[in-house]
Structure formats: C-alpha cells, structure tokens
Design an enzyme around this catalytic site. Sequence first.
Site, short mmCIF file in Angstrom:
data_model
loop_
_atom_site.label_atom_id
_atom_site.label_comp_id
_atom_site.label_asym_id
_atom_site.label_seq_id
_atom_site.Cartn_x
_atom_site.Cartn_y
_atom_site.Cartn_z
N CYS A 153 0.51 -1.74 -0.03
CA CYS A 153 -0.26 -0.51 0.23
C CYS A 153 1.08 1.38 -0.23
CB CYS A 153 -0.88 -0.12 1.23
SG CYS A 153 -2.31 -0.68 1.27
N CYS B 143 -4.90 2.08 4.52
CA CYS B 143 -3.79 1.48 4.11
C CYS B 143 -3.09 2.69 4.12
CB CYS B 143 -4.68 1.78 2.39
SG CYS B 143 -4.82 3.82 1.90
N CYS C 103 -7.17 -6.92 -3.29
CA CYS C 103 -7.10 -6.56 -1.88
C CYS C 103 -8.97 -6.65 -1.87
CB CYS C 103 -6.55 -5.08 -1.99
SG CYS C 103 -4.73 -6.01 -2.21
#
Length: 240
Positions: free
Chosen positions: A122, A232, A208
């Site tokens: 991320c 994230c 994801c």
Amino acid sequence: MSRTSQNEVTSVAERFEVETAQGVLEWAIHMFGSKVALASSFGAEDVVLIDMLAKIDGKARVFTIDTGRLHQETYNLIDAIREKYGIAIEVYFPKDEQVEGMVKEHGLNLFYKSADLRTLCCHVRKVEPFKKVLSELDAWITGLRREQALTRVSIKKVEIDHANEGIVKINPLADWTSQQVWAYIRENNVPYNNLFDQGYASIGCGPCTRPIKPGEDARAGRWWWEKGTKECGLHWRFQA
C-alpha cells in the site's frame, strides 16, 4: 494561501459542522483555489463530490493514484467521469523502480503473506505517490464518512491533517449516511462503479477487494484476510 493554523481550522470546523456538503466545498474552493484537490479512488462518495465540484467550479482539481492493480471497472468509471463532466482528472503513479524492487524481493502477491507486507505494498503503490501530491497542496478533500468505520467516527468536516504535514483536510460528507450517498447518485444521475451492483461496498485494488456478504461491515471486503484496522495508510502515519 499558506498552511492554515490550528486555531483558524478549529474556528472553521465548529462553524461547518452544520454546513451542507456543497457549502463546505464552496468555502474550500474560495479559500484555497488551485491549492486544494479532491483525492478520488472513485468510490460512491467520491463521485458524489465530483458531481458537486463540477457544479461549483468546472476547473476544480481531482486527482487519483493508479496503483497498477485497479479493477477494469474503475478505469471504465474514470473515463465515464471525464466524458460526463469534462474534468481533467490528474492521474499519478508509483515509482517504477520501487514497485520493481518490491516485487523482485517479495513477489507479486506479497500482500497476502503478512500484514507488514500488505502495508508495504500500500505504501509503495499508493501512499508514497499520494503524499507527493499532497506536499504541493494546502488542503485536500476526501469522501470519508463517520459511518464507514470505527477509525473514522471522530472526523470533522474541516480539520488539520497531522498525518500529512499539517495541511487542511476537508471531509464534506462526514455526517452523511450511505443512504444519502446513493440517493444523491440516483437523483443526479451520477456515474458510479459497476462493482457496487455486484455486492462490493468499498473498492480498492483488485486483489485486495471482494464483495461483502449479507450482514458484513462495509469495510469487510477490504483486505478480508486480515483482522483489525482496515486502512491503507492514507489517513494515518505509515510505520516502516
């Protein structure tokens, strides 16, 4: 305009807690001009804000981060938004060498291996290019709502973003419900991501994100293999 002080923001925040989303956006555009932008991942809240911004100022800035792992439906929506509103959406990308180094060391699907590697992915693909954009702004607009997650229940419509060098963070939809978001989309014929019709409630990168099951929390489809905080790193400090 230079970075706004905590006292200034506190005063504005108190006043705008009873202001409409459009009113908050009008203030933001008037106050910051080209130094404010909507950070969009093209979720339901973001398209509502794009529609509002387009009606307030057709030159309002909208940017997004293309992580390289987005759903095709998201790319389709970006094109649809461009065509409908004539907005020059700014698209930013992670650094090639950082992505290549990460994949070489940990593999393409590193995010499934551990929470630390998911956070790393991320950070490289989304957070770092995102923060580079923010470094050139005095304020940014988000689609965050208090109803979305426990990590968001205390957000204000206008606040100092301590996770991003103290710039102003503007959350016009903070007090909206999901029902209000979708009512606005329907009433204003706003383009939205087709994945929502397939059971998705929160949409990020393809690997994801999954549809949620009946009764699940709206964030349950994000990094579903993990427990705990479902963020994230855009709204909290990344810990390397």
